[in-house]
Design an enzyme around this catalytic site. Structure first.
Site: not given
Ligand code: F6P
Length: 525
Positions: A365, A248-249, A334, A491
């Site tokens: 600042h 995802g990242r 992460e 979660k």
């Molecule tokens: O926060 C955890 C995570 O799995 C991230 O790694 C990811 O980018 C995000 O949630 C969003 O996940 P998704 O794209 O599956 O909605």
């Protein structure tokens, strides 16, 4: 492995940046590293040649080159999720697994972006004027950061990003928009993320209320879960996929970049990918001692493990990079915020630092006071472009002067002796009273990353630089940089608490949480 750094750290602790510069007129040349117009100056780090050699030896011993080639060749480098790590394939820096049509998918989502830009694909009442991307984490931070950074290149619709499940985010974003001219993109790798799905449903209701049957036309999706997007009701021609080998990242290079592509166009989006691919090549082909991601990684290891500094301030002297610290927070924290080694045992050392930051000059600042005179040493990474997208002006010169001045002040400070000399002529009692307060200890490290200008190519290159830095550190720390189990517990617990907050039966929470739930109930109308 970190033991080899100890004698070097002791030597560096016994000296100062002033002494290191005084003792070596070539220090800038020795500790600054280049790739084309990209310059990484580490000369203001508390390090010498012997320490850097020890770090390079450590990197070699950790097998960074073999690890890099394993990742690029599609090995299941993400061990705990049993997945390959091939985001580089999205920009031509590696081969995608056979059968995964990266080029075709890129062509498809860029063609859609061009259709939206040209109004060939639009609303019944005319072209879309606004795009709302609904996603969170990697499905938000990448495109949101890039869209902000490349605003000078945007000649398409306005881009908006909604991530938080707090209705304030969606409500305040939609307030100014005309649903009849808005396209909503639901971006979620899994298409199951609670925040995103809730926002997507609410946005769909907003569209339906305004344009009825036409609402479907106003929605697109980006996901690896094509079935999930279809079940949500988004038509297949507007669903853009990617693959489980894209974390995802690390996904901004995939169709997750769709809103950016709609904003800046296909050509600029390809330039963004090309910048990353140039960094991929540099990373793969340059020996470690001149390899920018490796050098940055080693400086980070030095700060964290040899010197024991737990945080890093990331300060872009570039307002358009205002979201860059938040983006790197996810990328770095992460990825490398892990305490378990790849083999399952405890890591024997400190891993990822806390990354935080805000753009300069604003940060000067607010929190820079602590960086200069606080009791903790906070290493700083500065990022600046030598030229402005807005043309030459006093503003940019002032911005750069401030950036360089902060690095100088951190490194060299101002001794009490210098303070007293500057106050010469004032009442001696007043000098005694104020001199300690006006003294800057200095000897505080920083790295400056400088490039010619912030354009799509340079931004792609900059992001890939940080991606590979994180990878190298993960290899040295022997952790899985590509999983994120640490976000799961929260979660799960939130899902379990939902019914309890709604007054339904559920598991008994701990006493503090039960007390807070009861207190929340007391506020009900
Ligand atoms: O926060 C955890 C995570 O799995 C991230 O790694 C990811 O980018 C995000 O949630 C969003 O996940 P998704 O794209 O599956 O909605």
């Amino acid at each position: 492995m970190m033991d080899t750094l100890a004698p070097h750290a002791a030597r560096m602790q016994a000296t100062s940046l002033r002494a290191l510069f005084d003792g070596d007129p070539d220090r800038f040349a020795r500790f600054s590293f280049r790739m084309d117009d990209l310059l990484v100056d580490c000369s203001k780090e508390k390090i010498d040649a012997a320490a850097l050699d020890a770090l390079l030896a450590m990197a070699r011993d950790a097998g960074i080159e073999a690890a890099r080639e394993a990742m690029v060749s599609g090995a299941k480098w993400n061990l705990t999720e049993d997945r390959a790590v091939l985001h580089m394939a999205l920009r031509g820096g590696a081969e995608a697994p056979e059968g995964d049509d990266v080029a075709g998918t890129l062509d498809r989502f860029l063609a859609f972006a061009e259709d939206v830009r040209a109004g060939r694909y639009g609303a019944a009442s005319g072209p879309f004027t606004d795009i709302v991307n609904i996603g969170i984490g990697g499905s938000d931070l990448g495109p949101a950061m890039v869209a902000r950074a490349l605003e000078p290149d945007r000649d398409g619709p306005c881009l908006h990003f909604v991530s938080n499940v707090d209705s304030a985010h969606l409500t305040d974003t939609l307030k100014a928009l005309d649903p009849a001219r808005t396209l909503v993109i639901v971006a979620s790798k899994t298409f199951t993320t609670m925040e995103t799905m809730m926002n997507a449903r609410t946005a769909r209701d907003w569209l339906r209320a305004a344009v009825g049957e036409e609402a479907g036309r106003h929605m697109a999706a980006v996901s690896t879960n094509i079935d999930g997007a279809a079940e949500f009701g988004i038509e297949a021609s507007r669903v853009f996929g990617f693959w489980d080998w894209v974390g995802g990242r690390y996904s901004v290079w995939s169709a997750i970049g769709l809103p950016v592509a709609i904003g800046i166009g296909a050509e600029d989006f390809r330039a963004f990918l090309a910048g990353a691919e140039a960094m991929d090549r540099h990373f793969r082909e340059t020996p470690p001692e001149r390899n920018l991601p490796v050098i940055l990684a080693l400086i980070g290891i030095w700060r964290r493990n040899a010197m024991g500094w737990p945080t890093v301030a990331l300060i872009p002297y570039d307002q358009r990079l205002e979201r860059f610290p938040a983006y790197v927070q996810q990328l770095d924290m992460e990825s490398n915020g892990k305490r378990t080694a790849r083999g399952g045992g405890a890591v024997g050392t400190a891993t990822g630092p806390v990354i935080w930051g805000e753009p300069g000059t604003n940060a000067q600042h607010s929190f820079f006071q602590l960086l200069h005179q606080g009791t903790d040493v906070v290493p700083v990474d500065f990022i600046a472009a030598a030229t402005s997208r807005d043309g030459a002006s006093d503003h940019h010169t002032a911005l750069l002067a401030n950036c360089l001045a902060q690095g100088q002040a951190l490194a060299f400070g101002r001794s009490e002796e210098e303070v007293r000399a500057r106050m010469a002529g004032a009442d001696p009692a007043e000098i005694d009273r104020l001199a300690p307060h006006r003294t800057f200890p200095g000897d505080r490290p920083s790295t400056t990353i400088l490039h010619r200008r912030l354009d799509p190519f340079a931004l792609g290159r900059l992001i890939a630089l940080f991606e590979h830095k994180v990878f190298v550190q993960g290899v040295i720390w022997d952790i899985d940089s590509f999983d994120q189990w640490g976000v799961e517990l929260g979660k799960e617990l939130a899902t379990a608490l939902l019914p309890v907050l709604n007054g339904e039966a559920g598991p008994d929470p701990d006493a503090s949480t039960a007390g807070l739930i009861a207190a929340i109930g007391e506020y009900d109308p």
